[in-house]
Enzyme design. Sequence first.
Site, PDB file in Angstrom:
ATOM      1  N   CYS A 288       8.891  -3.531 -11.209  1.00 31.72           N
ATOM      2  CA  CYS A 288      10.025  -3.768 -10.301  1.00 31.72           C
ATOM      3  C   CYS A 288       9.896  -5.129  -9.613  1.00 31.72           C
ATOM      4  O   CYS A 288       9.022  -5.323  -8.764  1.00 31.72           O
ATOM      5  CB  CYS A 288      10.049  -2.643  -9.280  1.00 31.72           C
ATOM      6  SG  CYS A 288      11.156  -2.886  -7.888  1.00 31.72           S
TER       7      CYS A 288
ATOM      8  N   CYS B 292      10.130  -5.105  -5.856  1.00 30.65           N
ATOM      9  CA  CYS B 292       8.896  -4.530  -5.305  1.00 30.65           C
ATOM     10  C   CYS B 292       7.809  -5.597  -5.207  1.00 30.65           C
ATOM     11  O   CYS B 292       7.100  -5.687  -4.205  1.00 30.65           O
ATOM     12  CB  CYS B 292       8.390  -3.385  -6.182  1.00 30.65           C
ATOM     13  SG  CYS B 292       9.498  -1.966  -6.304  1.00 30.65           S
TER      14      CYS B 292
END
Length: 130
Positions: free
Chosen positions: A29, A32
């Site tokens: 991600c 993230c």
Amino acid sequence: MATLEVTEANFAETIRTGVVLLDFWAAWCAPCRAFAPVFEAAALRHPDVVFGKVDTEAEQELGAALQIRAIPTVMVLRDGVLLAAQPGAMSAATLDDLIRKVKALDMDEVRRSLDAQEPGEDEADQQEKA
């Protein structure tokens, strides 16, 4: 304080007392990965707060049980009480503001409010009754 790896095995103990922020993330991600340094820097600025990271790939059952639908998501707890689950990356200023607000809460009042809600009743149901 460094961030703590949170798993299904240590989750209950981790959230038991104090202010706890959990970052639900995954290695694939991009948001993230961009948020990780912000979260880790906040952990250094707020040594009195527990900062935990939950790898949603390794801890799929935990993420599912907590109804994590998007990552990154920061779950905010205090004294074992879930106060918020904020999806999306946050700026350092936003994260610091959130921590200040959580620390300022009167947890006795929060608990009274939660106790006043009937089982299965959410805020929308309560507002309809008002």
